[in-house]
Design an enzyme around this catalytic site. Structure first.
Site, short mmCIF file in Angstrom:
data_model
loop_
_atom_site.label_atom_id
_atom_site.label_comp_id
_atom_site.label_asym_id
_atom_site.label_seq_id
_atom_site.Cartn_x
_atom_site.Cartn_y
_atom_site.Cartn_z
N ARG A 473 0.37 -1.08 -0.06
CA ARG A 473 0.20 0.32 -0.33
C ARG A 473 0.73 0.98 -0.73
O ARG A 473 1.89 0.92 0.39
CB ARG A 473 -0.90 -0.10 1.02
CG ARG A 473 -2.17 -0.91 1.13
CD ARG A 473 -2.99 -1.16 2.26
NE ARG A 473 -1.92 -0.78 3.59
CZ ARG A 473 -2.21 -0.23 5.16
NH1 ARG A 473 -4.06 0.09 5.22
NH2 ARG A 473 -1.63 -0.92 6.17
N SER A 537 8.47 -4.54 6.20
CA SER A 537 8.68 -6.03 7.08
C SER A 537 8.92 -6.95 6.71
O SER A 537 8.85 -8.19 6.55
CB SER A 537 6.94 -6.16 6.90
OG SER A 537 6.12 -5.12 7.15
N ASP A 591 6.58 -3.30 10.63
CA ASP A 591 5.21 -3.29 9.85
C ASP A 591 5.13 -3.02 11.86
O ASP A 591 3.91 -2.97 12.29
CB ASP A 591 4.81 -4.31 10.02
CG ASP A 591 4.60 -6.46 9.54
OD1 ASP A 591 4.42 -6.93 8.92
OD2 ASP A 591 5.68 -6.50 10.35
C1 G6P Z 1 -1.59 -4.64 7.98
C2 G6P Z 1 -0.11 -3.40 8.20
C3 G6P Z 1 1.15 -4.35 7.51
C4 G6P Z 1 1.70 -6.22 7.83
C5 G6P Z 1 -0.06 -6.80 7.90
C6 G6P Z 1 0.65 -8.17 8.45
O1 G6P Z 1 -1.85 -5.09 6.43
O2 G6P Z 1 -0.37 -2.73 7.92
O3 G6P Z 1 2.46 -4.04 7.53
O4 G6P Z 1 2.75 -6.43 7.20
O5 G6P Z 1 -0.67 -6.24 8.20
O6 G6P Z 1 -0.59 -9.07 8.53
P1 G6P Z 1 -0.76 -9.67 6.61
O7 G6P Z 1 -1.26 -10.64 7.45
O8 G6P Z 1 -1.40 -8.49 5.78
O9 G6P Z 1 0.30 -10.81 6.10
C1 BGC Z 2 9.35 -10.75 8.89
C2 BGC Z 2 8.77 -9.52 9.89
C3 BGC Z 2 7.27 -9.31 9.73
C4 BGC Z 2 6.84 -9.82 9.79
C5 BGC Z 2 5.67 -9.96 10.13
C6 BGC Z 2 8.35 -11.60 8.62
O1 BGC Z 2 8.12 -12.88 8.06
O2 BGC Z 2 10.56 -11.22 8.64
O3 BGC Z 2 9.79 -8.87 9.63
O4 BGC Z 2 7.14 -8.12 10.94
O5 BGC Z 2 7.11 -11.04 8.99
O6 BGC Z 2 5.38 -9.49 8.54
#
Ligand code: G6P
Ligand code: BGC
Length: 851
Positions: A473, A537, A591
């Site tokens: 995003r 992330s 994140d």
């Molecule tokens: C939200 C946050 C992101 C994060 C994500 C993890 O969308 O804004 O920064 O990485 O959650 O959750 P997801 O299920 O999308 O991996």
């Molecule tokens: C990454 C982290 C991140 C997490 C959640 C992991 O695979 O190594 O940096 O915070 O995923 O998105």
């Protein structure tokens, strides 16, 4: 004998005449009662009981094995034991070996323990003669009394009939009573696998070819029927697909008065004299008649015998016709099923009255043809009095019991107990401390250079990028005063094709810049140089707020030439490559940190950030003095734990890795890496479930062993699937979801799949809870507190969308960190907002107001 006498005999016998109209009324009455009983409609008290038997299919003919059958009550005060050998479709047919025992009246009227000890004694006696040795024996219990079944081997006696009145049995599980009696004998290793009503035994004993019987009829001491009904019509089961055998228990029809028109004073007297008045309303050669009357101490004339025969004839004819009326009601149900066989209906018949009475069966069949002229009915005498049928049900039950055992064995490693979770918590704690000290540890404890939480005075407009979750995003974040405008966000989700996430670093960062430029254009931001925060992330070794070296990709990303590089430099290089674009990258944020900041803006107690989505990770505010990598010992700094890699050094989690987890890890693009993440996060749970389903299919526990191609497809089961399957759905809805994956399942399969999903996701939640407990306990001890109140800001699709995951995490934290009062605060707007706040706080601390 004169005319008057004959006339009065005839008048008397006329009472036993049941007209066709009355038979049709009785048929309609029974059918009405059957449907009301099936619907379990409130306020209705149907007099037939319609009890599900948990027999879900007619015999397949494939059943094999030796089975012991105990018959109690099928023919009055006798008990029969059979040894039945099923030889499957191809094997030669073997006649059962059986022995009958008469049950003394003092037993039928004594205590339940006496009755079941008597039965167990007969079993031992029979087996002693058979010399079966000490092999485990599977027993099918043919118990022909009204019972409420809750499973194939669980059945509660509703009420005695047929002259039995043993105390301490009604309301009890008769299987348990038999098990206890067999144990008291202590002679043989007998497992009671199934309890069956005699009508079911009759139905199941029929040869399935050319056509399986779908109705079982018994007319003996008592009378009853069963038939295969659509499960969706059996309200108490809450299922939609498949069939189940329903025990009609029609003996109690008329207890509400429906039979008054055909009841004679003789019936009422009989009823009054019966053991159970008011319940179970109404049931042969001249020489034989004479003999019998003489046995009763009478001296009958030839005419007496003739009249007695007429009376017998009248009574049995009425019985056969009434039975036919009830049977046609059952046939009407069977024939209402659109999927029934075009070959008509086969009815298995059993019971001495039906078999031995010279005219009963013929009159019954004749009346059935009268009442249901268009019904194509075949009557099939059941074999061995249903003994073979009981063995078939036992074979099916033992197959299901074996499947249950195999399922439990398969899922047992997923069921973690608190000792194991405490061990994970302790191992994580040790790894955290080693990581902070910069010693070798699978948890790298990365400083983030975020040292303060937002205090509400932050202001300004910021651009933010959010890369690494389900969606990429670009956000425009307007930070106003907390009391007035608060924070406004405009964002857009952009797709990230695999060709980009697994291409070159340059392609990835150029794609990112393209998206930013599109976003700026859409929002009239082109040419404006807003501070940009980059939620990235992935594990980065940060050297400052705007400097982060990517240590390794995770979550399926593997763009080349990025690992070991400063991600901010890669972004800036891409910006430079894109002529005419000015962007001011001020911060790179994980994140978890973004989530903590975004929730910290709402709740100042928020000092932990947790992500459970595609991947999983956590961060928290650590005492700077404990962070060896960063000089200074005053204040706190947020530490990005990168706990996803916990156990990568082989020092933890080994015992939890099942063969299914190992297969998932081996098939991933980073085998041996992110081992904690691979037990917890959304990217992997579906795959673990798929591996378990494959295994259970191999064992023929699932889908009848049918190996569907879709189940061989990697990543076909998304975590969304688990969330749906585990939500409060009826079995048929679960089946519908499986069908979307081209998995043809029956309702039993659907239940098993749900159990697998529950086991896999629950383990994930518990392991995640153990991690959170380690973090909050660390903070509590850092501050030397007896009790700590802290908020965990959390985000991620698995935590947010799974119906039970979040509660199970909280349960584990409550158990493992009892001195911490932990509030879980769901992050709104994701970590983009948090990332912007990181920049805003940095600007505030740097004394520079946002543009
Ligand atoms: C939200 C946050 C992101 C994060 C994500 C993890 O969308 O804004 O920064 O990485 O959650 O959750 P997801 O299920 O999308 O991996
Ligand atoms: C990454 C982290 C991140 C997490 C959640 C992991 O695979 O190594 O940096 O915070 O995923 O998105």
């Amino acid at each position: 004998m004169n005319e008057n006498t004959l006339e009065s005999v005839q008048q008397c016998l006329n009472q036993f005449d049941v007209t066709e109209e009355q038979l049709q009324q009785i048929q309609a009455g029974i059918l009405g009662d059957m449907e009301r009983a099936l619907g379990r409609q409130a306020g209705s008290s149907p007099s037939v009981q319609m009890l599900p038997t948990y027999v879900r299919s007619t015999p397949r003919g494939t059943e094999q094995g030796d089975f012991l059958v105990l018959e109690l009550g099928a023919s009055g005060a006798t008990l029969r034991v059979l040894w039945v050998t099923l030889t499957g479709i191809s094997g030669p047919r073997k006649e059962p070996v059986s022995q009958e025992f008469t049950i003394p009246t003092e037993i039928t009227l004594g205590t339940g323990q006496q009755l079941f000890d008597f039965a167990a004694g007969c079993l031992v006696q029979f087996l002693d003669q058979l010399q079966v040795g000490s092999q485990p024996i599977q027993l099918g219990f043919n118990f022909s009394f009204p019972c409420h079944q809750t499973g194939l081997n669980q059945s509660t006696l509703i009420s005695w009939t047929k002259g039995f009145r043993c105390s301490g049995v009604e309301g009890q599980d008769v299987v348990q009573l038999l098990r206890e009696a067999i144990q008291r004998q202590g002679a043989y290793n007998i497992e009671v696998v199934a309890v069956v009503n005699d009508t079911v035994g009759a139905m199941m004993s029929c040869d399935p070819s050319p056509q399986a019987c779908e109705v079982g009829l018994v007319v003996d001491t008592g009378t009853n029927a069963c038939y295969m009904e659509e499960v969706r019509h059996v309200a108490e089961l809450k299922e939609d697909r498949g069939r189940i055998c329903v025990n009609v228990q029609w003996g109690s029809f008329g207890d509400g008065g429906a039979l008054e028109p055909v009841q004679t004073p003789f019936d009422l007297q009989l009823d009054q004299e019966s053991l159970h008045p008011g319940t179970q309303s109404p049931s042969h050669g001249r020489a034989r008649a004479q003999a019998m009357l003489q046995e009763l101490g009478l001296t009958p004339s030839a005419q007496d015998c003739a009249q007695v025969q007429r009376v017998c004839g009248a009574v049995s004819s009425r019985a056969a016709r009434l039975c036919a009326a009830a049977l046609t009601a059952v046939l009407a149900r069977v024939r209402s099923n659109p999927e029934r066989s075009p070959l008509g209906v086969s009815v298995a018949t059993g019971g001495r009255l039906y078999k031995q009475h010279p005219r009963f069966s013929a009159l019954l069949q004749q009346t059935v043809r009268l009442l249901a002229p268009d019904a194509d009915v075949t009557f099939v005498p059941s074999e061995d009095g249903g003994g073979r049928g009981v063995a078939v049900v036992t074979a099916v039950a033992s197959r299901l019991a074996l499947q249950r055992r195999q399922l439990e064995e398969t899922l047992a490693p997923f069921r973690l107990h608190s000792q194991q979770l405490k061990a994970v918590q302790a191992q994580m704690r040790e790894s955290m401390v080693r990581g902070l000290r910069g010693e070798s540890s699978s948890i790298r404890m990365l400083p983030t250079y975020v040292c303060a939480m937002p205090d509400g005075t932050e202001r300004g407009d910021f651009l933010a990028l959010d890369l690494g979750g389900t969606n990429f995003r670009v956000l425009w974040v307007k930070v106003g005063s907390r009391s007035e405008e608060g924070i406004k966000i405009i964002n857009r989700v952009f797709s990230l094709p695999e060709s980009v996430t697994q291409g070159t670093g340059q392609q990835l960062f150029d794609h990112i810049v393209d998206c930013i430029v599109d976003f700026q254009k859409e929002n009239n931001l082109s040419g404006q140089t807003l501070p940009l925060s980059f939620t990235f992330s992935f594990p980065c070794k940060q050297l400052g707020l705007d400097q982060g070296i990517l240590l390794n990709w995770t979550k399926g990303f593997k763009a080349s030439d990025c690992e070991g590089q400063d991600v901010v430099s890669l972004l800036r290089a891409a910006i430079r490559r894109r002529q005419g674009v000015e962007l001011n990258v001020v911060a790179i944020v994980n994140d978890t940190v973004g989530t903590m900041m975004s929730c910290g803006y709402e709740d100042p107690h928020c000092e932990v950030g947790l992500i459970v989505g595609t991947g999983t990770n956590a961060c928290y505010m650590e005492e700077l003095g404990n962070v060896c990598a960063v000089p200074g010992d005053r204040g706190r700094m947020c530490i990005n734990m990168e706990w996803g890699a916990f156990g990568d050094d082989g020092l933890a989690l080994q015992e939890f890795y099942t063969p299914f987890d190992l297969s998932v890890d081996q098939a991933s693009i980073n085998p041996g890496k992110q081992r904690y993440e691979k037990l917890i996060s959304g990217m992997y749970l579906g795959e673990i479930v798929r591996q378990v389903l494959l295994h259970l299919t191999h064992l023929r526990v699932l889908f009848g062993g049918q190996e569907f191609p879709s189940l061989q497809t990697k990543d076909i089961i998304k975590t969304k699937f688990l969330s749906e399957i585990e939500s409060d759905l009826e079995r048929w809805q679960v089946r519908a979801i499986l069908e979307k994956l081209d998995l043809q399942a029956d309702c039993e399969d659907a239940l098993l799949v749900r159990e697998v999903c529950q086991a896999v996701s629950r383990r994930a939640a518990q392991l995640c809870g153990a991690g959170v407990a380690a973090v909050v306990e660390k903070i509590r001890e850092n501050r030397g507190l007896d009790r700590l109140s802290v908020t965990v800001g959390v985000d991620g699709t698995l935590y947010k969308l799974h119906p039970h995951f979040s509660e199970q995490v909280k349960d584990a934290v409550r158990e493992l960190a009892p001195q911490c009062c932990v509030r879980f605060l769901l992050s709104e707007d994701g970590s983009g907002k948090g990332a912007a706040l990181v920049s805003a706080v940095a600007c505030r601390l740097a004394g520079a107001a946002g543009p």
